[in-house]
Design an enzyme around this catalytic site. Structure first.
Site, mmCIF file in Angstrom:
data_model
loop_
_atom_site.group_PDB
_atom_site.id
_atom_site.type_symbol
_atom_site.label_atom_id
_atom_site.label_comp_id
_atom_site.label_asym_id
_atom_site.label_seq_id
_atom_site.Cartn_x
_atom_site.Cartn_y
_atom_site.Cartn_z
ATOM 1 N N TRP A 135 0.822 -1.223 0.000
ATOM 2 C CA TRP A 135 0.000 0.000 0.000
ATOM 3 C C TRP A 135 0.854 1.269 0.000
ATOM 4 C CZ3 TRP A 135 -4.453 -1.105 4.107
ATOM 5 C CH2 TRP A 135 -5.162 -2.227 3.689
ATOM 6 N N LYS A 136 2.130 1.144 0.229
ATOM 7 C CA LYS A 136 3.048 2.303 0.268
ATOM 8 C C LYS A 136 2.549 3.355 1.264
ATOM 9 C CE LYS A 136 4.151 1.187 -4.462
ATOM 10 N NZ LYS A 136 4.758 1.572 -5.703
ATOM 11 N N SER A 140 3.210 -2.953 -12.306
ATOM 12 C CA SER A 140 2.021 -2.687 -13.131
ATOM 13 C C SER A 140 1.126 -3.917 -13.343
ATOM 14 C CB SER A 140 2.429 -2.082 -14.480
ATOM 15 O OG SER A 140 2.992 -0.802 -14.286
ATOM 16 N N GLY A 198 1.304 -3.038 -6.427
ATOM 17 C CA GLY A 198 1.265 -1.729 -5.789
ATOM 18 C C GLY A 198 -0.097 -1.087 -5.988
ATOM 19 N N GLY A 199 -0.205 -0.244 -7.019
ATOM 20 C CA GLY A 199 -1.419 0.545 -7.269
ATOM 21 C C GLY A 199 -2.719 -0.260 -7.197
#
Ligand code: PEP
Length: 250
Positions: free
Chosen positions: A10-11, A213, A234-235
């Site tokens: 989630w950074k 990605s 990630g995103g």
């Protein structure tokens, strides 16, 4: 057959309310879709314990995005591996490209982190990958070899048996929507597999993940790459539906 691993990083995103809601939605999605993979989320440290509280049945695993390279002591702002263990955190990311390239972490300090985590029985997901410039100048294998060499120096020195996982994340693929071609991935994972085999002095099996990605649209084909046992996301891990869709398609 061993479980596939789906990890969500989630950074530095979210707040207490949105983080709990995201974790709850992921837990619900896993139950509803009967997902059997090993799912790990990496929320910001300040939310780890609140999320642990809503995961009493351990539907997901919870990991830290970072750890101190040092044991407990006078180190303002750091969180030690002992503290993670005390809080029953099962995993930790080490060597993410943002920490290597934005926060200037190097192979040496990363290996110290790996040692602290293994001393405390916390599983490591160690990230490796080349930058765009290294990719363009065909230095990918050289860089991966250097990163793996230093990781195994640390793993081989420790007598602990605590499986490490390696995530190959081309830096140029992180958050850009770009991914390597199937041919490139097969070539690179073949290389990582052989290099790990060469350096690994223990009987520990080392799983390999792909990151960069990943989306519900490309997850299935990425997972077809030989030696890939899971994905680091990630995103797309910040949107429960996308994350669950990825878990469901593979
Ligand atoms: C990451 O940061 O580890 C990552 C893979 O990000 P994204 O999925 O957004 O490319």
């Amino acid at each position: 057959m061993s479980k596939k691993i789906i990890a969500g990083n989630w950074k530095q995103n979210g707040n207490i309310k949105s983080s709990i809601k995201l974790a709850q939605d992921i837990i619900l999605g896993i139950k509803k879709n009967n997902i059997k993979h090993e799912v790990i989320i990496f929320p910001p440290s300040i939310y780890l314990l609140s999320i642990k509280n809503i995961n009493k049945k351990e539907i997901i695993n919870i990991g830290s995005q970072n750890v101190s390279a040092y044991n407990d002591g006078a180190l303002t702002g750091e969180i030690s591996a002992t503290m993670l263990k005390d809080s029953k955190i099962q995993y930790c990311l080490v060597g993410h490209s943002e920490r290597r390239h934005i926060l200037d972490e190097n192979n040496l300090s990363l290996c110290e982190k790996v040692s602290r985590l293994r001393e405390n029985n916390i599983k490591v997901i160690y990230c490796i990958g080349e930058t765009l410039k290294e990719y363009k100048t065909k230095r990918t294998k050289y860089i991966l070899n250097k990163q793996l060499q230093s990781l195994f120096k640390s793993l081989n020195n420790s007598k602990r048996s605590n499986k490490a996982i390696i995530a190959y994340e081309p830096v140029w693929a992180i958050g850009t929507g770009l991914i390597p071609s199937a041919k490139e991935l097969s070539n690179t994972f073949g290389y990582i597999h052989n290099t790990v085999k060469r350096y690994n002095e223990s009987n520990e099996s080392i799983k390999l993940l792909y990151g960069g990605s990943v989306s519900p649209e490309n997850a299935q084909s990425l997972m077809k790459t030989q030696y890939v046992s899971g994905l680091l996301i990630g995103g797309a891990s910040l949107i429960a539906k996308k994350f669950i869709d990825i878990c469901s398609t593979i």
